[in-house]
Design a protein around this motif. Structure first.
Motif, PDB file in Angstrom:
ATOM      1  N   MET A   1       6.297 120.886  42.109  1.00 52.73           N
ATOM      2  CA  MET A   1       4.977 120.873  42.743  1.00 52.73           C
ATOM      3  C   MET A   1       3.907 120.565  41.698  1.00 52.73           C
ATOM      4  O   MET A   1       3.952 121.110  40.589  1.00 52.73           O
ATOM      5  CB  MET A   1       4.688 122.224  43.411  1.00 52.73           C
ATOM      6  N   THR A   2       2.975 119.709  42.042  1.00 54.26           N
ATOM      7  CA  THR A   2       1.896 119.347  41.126  1.00 54.26           C
ATOM      8  C   THR A   2       0.998 120.548  40.867  1.00 54.26           C
ATOM      9  O   THR A   2       0.579 121.238  41.785  1.00 54.26           O
ATOM     10  CB  THR A   2       1.051 118.206  41.717  1.00 54.26           C
ATOM     11  N   LYS A   3       0.708 120.792  39.608  1.00 56.66           N
ATOM     12  CA  LYS A   3      -0.124 121.930  39.237  1.00 56.66           C
ATOM     13  C   LYS A   3      -1.604 121.548  39.324  1.00 56.66           C
ATOM     14  O   LYS A   3      -1.991 120.429  39.007  1.00 56.66           O
ATOM     15  CB  LYS A   3       0.229 122.414  37.837  1.00 56.66           C
ATOM     16  N   THR A   4      -2.414 122.517  39.739  1.00 65.70           N
ATOM     17  CA  THR A   4      -3.852 122.296  39.892  1.00 65.70           C
ATOM     18  C   THR A   4      -4.591 122.832  38.681  1.00 65.70           C
ATOM     19  O   THR A   4      -4.357 123.963  38.240  1.00 65.70           O
ATOM     20  CB  THR A   4      -4.372 122.973  41.168  1.00 65.70           C
ATOM     21  N   ALA A   5      -5.505 122.023  38.151  1.00 64.39           N
ATOM     22  CA  ALA A   5      -6.309 122.403  36.990  1.00 64.39           C
ATOM     23  C   ALA A   5      -7.781 122.392  37.357  1.00 64.39           C
ATOM     24  O   ALA A   5      -8.269 121.446  37.980  1.00 64.39           O
ATOM     25  CB  ALA A   5      -6.055 121.442  35.835  1.00 64.39           C
ATOM     26  N   LEU A   6      -8.487 123.435  36.964  1.00 62.78           N
ATOM     27  CA  LEU A   6      -9.932 123.531  37.155  1.00 62.78           C
ATOM     28  C   LEU A   6     -10.617 123.456  35.796  1.00 62.78           C
ATOM     29  O   LEU A   6     -10.286 124.230  34.890  1.00 62.78           O
ATOM     30  CB  LEU A   6     -10.291 124.844  37.857  1.00 62.78           C
ATOM     31  N   VAL A   7     -11.559 122.537  35.668  1.00 66.50           N
ATOM     32  CA  VAL A   7     -12.305 122.368  34.423  1.00 66.50           C
ATOM     33  C   VAL A   7     -13.770 122.692  34.688  1.00 66.50           C
ATOM     34  O   VAL A   7     -14.434 121.994  35.470  1.00 66.50           O
ATOM     35  CB  VAL A   7     -12.190 120.927  33.883  1.00 66.50           C
ATOM     36  N   SER A   8     -14.277 123.741  34.072  1.00 63.66           N
ATOM     37  CA  SER A   8     -15.704 124.043  34.251  1.00 63.66           C
ATOM     38  C   SER A   8     -16.527 123.117  33.362  1.00 63.66           C
ATOM     39  O   SER A   8     -16.103 122.718  32.279  1.00 63.66           O
ATOM     40  CB  SER A   8     -16.001 125.509  33.923  1.00 63.66           C
ATOM     41  N   GLY A   9     -17.714 122.754  33.855  1.00 63.35           N
ATOM     42  CA  GLY A   9     -18.499 121.751  33.147  1.00 63.35           C
ATOM     43  C   GLY A   9     -17.712 120.466  32.990  1.00 63.35           C
ATOM     44  O   GLY A   9     -17.787 119.777  31.974  1.00 63.35           O
ATOM     45  N   GLY A  10     -16.975 120.127  34.045  1.00 58.59           N
ATOM     46  CA  GLY A  10     -15.959 119.081  33.935  1.00 58.59           C
ATOM     47  C   GLY A  10     -16.392 117.680  34.314  1.00 58.59           C
ATOM     48  O   GLY A  10     -15.533 116.788  34.408  1.00 58.59           O
ATOM     49  N   THR A  11     -17.688 117.454  34.543  1.00 53.43           N
ATOM     50  CA  THR A  11     -18.126 116.133  34.997  1.00 53.43           C
ATOM     51  C   THR A  11     -18.828 115.304  33.935  1.00 53.43           C
ATOM     52  O   THR A  11     -19.108 114.130  34.159  1.00 53.43           O
ATOM     53  CB  THR A  11     -19.076 116.269  36.208  1.00 53.43           C
ATOM     54  N   ARG A  12     -19.108 115.916  32.775  1.00 52.42           N
ATOM     55  CA  ARG A  12     -19.814 115.192  31.721  1.00 52.42           C
ATOM     56  C   ARG A  12     -19.246 115.568  30.351  1.00 52.42           C
ATOM     57  O   ARG A  12     -18.620 116.610  30.181  1.00 52.42           O
ATOM     58  CB  ARG A  12     -21.317 115.516  31.740  1.00 52.42           C
ATOM     59  N   GLY A  13     -19.496 114.698  29.371  1.00 57.04           N
ATOM     60  CA  GLY A  13     -19.171 115.009  27.990  1.00 57.04           C
ATOM     61  C   GLY A  13     -17.710 115.323  27.756  1.00 57.04           C
ATOM     62  O   GLY A  13     -16.806 114.660  28.285  1.00 57.04           O
ATOM     63  N   ILE A  14     -17.461 116.358  26.966  1.00 55.74           N
ATOM     64  CA  ILE A  14     -16.086 116.771  26.659  1.00 55.74           C
ATOM     65  C   ILE A  14     -15.359 117.148  27.938  1.00 55.74           C
ATOM     66  O   ILE A  14     -14.179 116.822  28.122  1.00 55.74           O
ATOM     67  CB  ILE A  14     -16.095 117.942  25.660  1.00 55.74           C
ATOM     68  N   GLY A  15     -16.046 117.827  28.853  1.00 54.61           N
ATOM     69  CA  GLY A  15     -15.413 118.240  30.104  1.00 54.61           C
ATOM     70  C   GLY A  15     -14.892 117.077  30.911  1.00 54.61           C
ATOM     71  O   GLY A  15     -13.813 117.139  31.499  1.00 54.61           O
ATOM     72  N   LYS A  16     -15.668 115.994  30.958  1.00 54.58           N
ATOM     73  CA  LYS A  16     -15.224 114.801  31.685  1.00 54.58           C
ATOM     74  C   LYS A  16     -13.957 114.233  31.065  1.00 54.58           C
ATOM     75  O   LYS A  16     -13.011 113.876  31.784  1.00 54.58           O
ATOM     76  CB  LYS A  16     -16.328 113.750  31.686  1.00 54.58           C
ATOM     77  N   SER A  17     -13.908 114.160  29.751  1.00 53.45           N
ATOM     78  CA  SER A  17     -12.712 113.640  29.086  1.00 53.45           C
ATOM     79  C   SER A  17     -11.503 114.531  29.355  1.00 53.45           C
ATOM     80  O   SER A  17     -10.386 114.039  29.548  1.00 53.45           O
ATOM     81  CB  SER A  17     -12.956 113.529  27.574  1.00 53.45           C
ATOM     82  N   ILE A  18     -11.722 115.841  29.391  1.00 55.00           N
ATOM     83  CA  ILE A  18     -10.625 116.763  29.703  1.00 55.00           C
ATOM     84  C   ILE A  18     -10.133 116.536  31.127  1.00 55.00           C
ATOM     85  O   ILE A  18      -8.921 116.455  31.383  1.00 55.00           O
ATOM     86  CB  ILE A  18     -11.079 118.218  29.508  1.00 55.00           C
ATOM     87  N   SER A  19     -11.059 116.436  32.064  1.00 54.74           N
ATOM     88  CA  SER A  19     -10.680 116.202  33.463  1.00 54.74           C
ATOM     89  C   SER A  19      -9.860 114.923  33.602  1.00 54.74           C
ATOM     90  O   SER A  19      -8.833 114.901  34.290  1.00 54.74           O
ATOM     91  CB  SER A  19     -11.946 116.111  34.335  1.00 54.74           C
TER      92      SER A  19
ATOM     93  N   LYS B   1     -12.807 129.060  47.252  1.00 49.95           N
ATOM     94  CA  LYS B   1     -12.947 127.834  48.049  1.00 49.95           C
ATOM     95  C   LYS B   1     -11.993 126.757  47.559  1.00 49.95           C
ATOM     96  O   LYS B   1     -11.335 126.069  48.362  1.00 49.95           O
ATOM     97  CB  LYS B   1     -14.384 127.346  47.987  1.00 49.95           C
ATOM     98  N   ILE B   2     -11.889 126.590  46.250  1.00 51.64           N
ATOM     99  CA  ILE B   2     -10.973 125.588  45.698  1.00 51.64           C
ATOM    100  C   ILE B   2      -9.533 125.917  46.064  1.00 51.64           C
ATOM    101  O   ILE B   2      -8.762 125.035  46.467  1.00 51.64           O
ATOM    102  CB  ILE B   2     -11.141 125.501  44.167  1.00 51.64           C
ATOM    103  N   GLU B   3      -9.159 127.179  45.934  1.00 52.62           N
ATOM    104  CA  GLU B   3      -7.775 127.555  46.238  1.00 52.62           C
ATOM    105  C   GLU B   3      -7.468 127.386  47.720  1.00 52.62           C
ATOM    106  O   GLU B   3      -6.334 127.076  48.088  1.00 52.62           O
ATOM    107  CB  GLU B   3      -7.513 128.980  45.757  1.00 52.62           C
ATOM    108  N   GLU B   4      -8.487 127.539  48.558  1.00 50.24           N
ATOM    109  CA  GLU B   4      -8.297 127.339  49.993  1.00 50.24           C
ATOM    110  C   GLU B   4      -8.192 125.857  50.340  1.00 50.24           C
ATOM    111  O   GLU B   4      -7.351 125.449  51.144  1.00 50.24           O
ATOM    112  CB  GLU B   4      -9.456 127.966  50.764  1.00 50.24           C
ATOM    113  N   GLU B   5      -9.033 125.035  49.724  1.00 50.82           N
ATOM    114  CA  GLU B   5      -9.114 123.625  50.091  1.00 50.82           C
ATOM    115  C   GLU B   5      -8.168 122.729  49.286  1.00 50.82           C
ATOM    116  O   GLU B   5      -7.719 121.696  49.786  1.00 50.82           O
ATOM    117  CB  GLU B   5     -10.548 123.122  49.909  1.00 50.82           C
ATOM    118  N   VAL B   6      -7.887 123.117  48.033  1.00 52.41           N
ATOM    119  CA  VAL B   6      -7.099 122.251  47.143  1.00 52.41           C
ATOM    120  C   VAL B   6      -5.738 122.842  46.813  1.00 52.41           C
ATOM    121  O   VAL B   6      -4.717 122.155  46.876  1.00 52.41           O
ATOM    122  CB  VAL B   6      -7.881 121.975  45.834  1.00 52.41           C
ATOM    123  N   GLY B   7      -5.730 124.130  46.460  1.00 58.92           N
ATOM    124  CA  GLY B   7      -4.473 124.780  46.117  1.00 58.92           C
ATOM    125  C   GLY B   7      -4.667 125.800  45.017  1.00 58.92           C
ATOM    126  O   GLY B   7      -5.740 125.885  44.402  1.00 58.92           O
ATOM    127  N   PRO B   8      -3.630 126.589  44.739  1.00 59.25           N
ATOM    128  CA  PRO B   8      -3.719 127.622  43.708  1.00 59.25           C
ATOM    129  C   PRO B   8      -4.027 127.023  42.341  1.00 59.25           C
ATOM    130  O   PRO B   8      -3.517 125.961  41.985  1.00 59.25           O
ATOM    131  CB  PRO B   8      -2.315 128.258  43.714  1.00 59.25           C
TER     132      PRO B   8
END
Length: 240
Positions: free
Chosen positions: A1-19, A68-75
């Motif tokens: 099963m594909t694992k779900t990753a959450l990245v805070s501040g994940g849309t810009r800078g270092i966070g974007k690269s991590i995402s 909300k993420i765990e409900e809509e996307v997964g654990p």
């Protein structure tokens, strides 16, 4: 099963690269962001990675957002605590609001974000938590008493939680970047930036993808024996 990753501040800078690195490696990635709606929309349009808005300095917002993420996307199997701010100023001029804003966003957020995600990780017997600190949490930085204190606290949080979760299959590690070629660093006056680079033994700024690749390794299948550690990525500027 594909694992779900959450990245805070994940849309810009270092966070974007991590995402992006996590998505390219096959993870199901979700990004959190705090305020820039235009950047978040552009990020999702470009990458296809959904972005959820809430302040990581708000405990209830973190709990509700993760639910909300765990409900809509997964654990959530992987949590990268990357979000952070600066409110720089010399101590004798710093006000309480500047102190509290940085401590809440850069340090308290680790508790607010990790606690609700940790319950599911413990139940499933697997988890990866990667906390992004800073060279200035290791060496200190003039004019950043609030930021340096918060980022130093990240290391203590990591070491304590790593001991609590190791037998549950959950690793907790810290990455401490040095000066990275992001928009925030690019805004530094040219002469100041030149003086910073002069102190970096490799003679250049780091790249956001270099941080992302380290995060990717710590989230991968071959990193299960690494926990409670700090990886310094700073071009030799500070060695520990």
């Amino acid at each position: 099963m594909t694992k779900t990753a959450l990245v805070s501040g994940g849309t810009r800078g270092i966070g974007k690269s991590i995402s992006l690195a996590l998505k390219k490696a096959g993870f199901n990635v979700v990004a959190n962001y705090g305020g820039n709606d235009d950047a978040a929309r552009a990020f999702t349009d470009e990458t296809g990675i959904p972005a959820f808005k809430w302040s990581v300095a708000d405990a209830d917002a973190c709990a509700n957002g993760i639910a909300k993420i765990e409900e809509e996307v997964g654990p959530i199997d992987i949590l990268v605590n990357n979000a952070g701010i600066t409110r720089d100023g010399f101590m004798h001029k710093m006000d309480v609001d500047a102190w509290n804003a940085v401590i809440e966003t850069n340090l308290s957020s680790l508790f607010y974000m990790t606690k609700p995600a940790l319950e599911g990780m413990r139940a499933r017997g697997f988890g990866r938590v990667v906390n992004i600190s800073s060279i200035n949490g290791q060496a200190g930085q003039m004019g950043q008493a609030n930021y340096s204190a918060a980022k130093a606290g990240v290391h203590g949080f990591t070491k304590a939680l790593a001991q609590e979760t190791a037998r549950k299959g959950i690793t907790v590690n810290t990455i401490a970047p040095g000066y990275i070629n992001t928009d925030m660093v690019a805004a530094v006056p040219e002469k100041v930036l030149e003086s910073i680079i002069a102190k970096i033994p490799v003679g250049r700024l780091g790249e956001a993808d270099e941080i992302a690749q380290a995060v990717l390794y710590l989230c991968g299948p071959n990193s299960g024996f690494i926990t409670g550690s700090c990886l310094s990525i700073n071009g030799g500027q500070h060695m520990c």
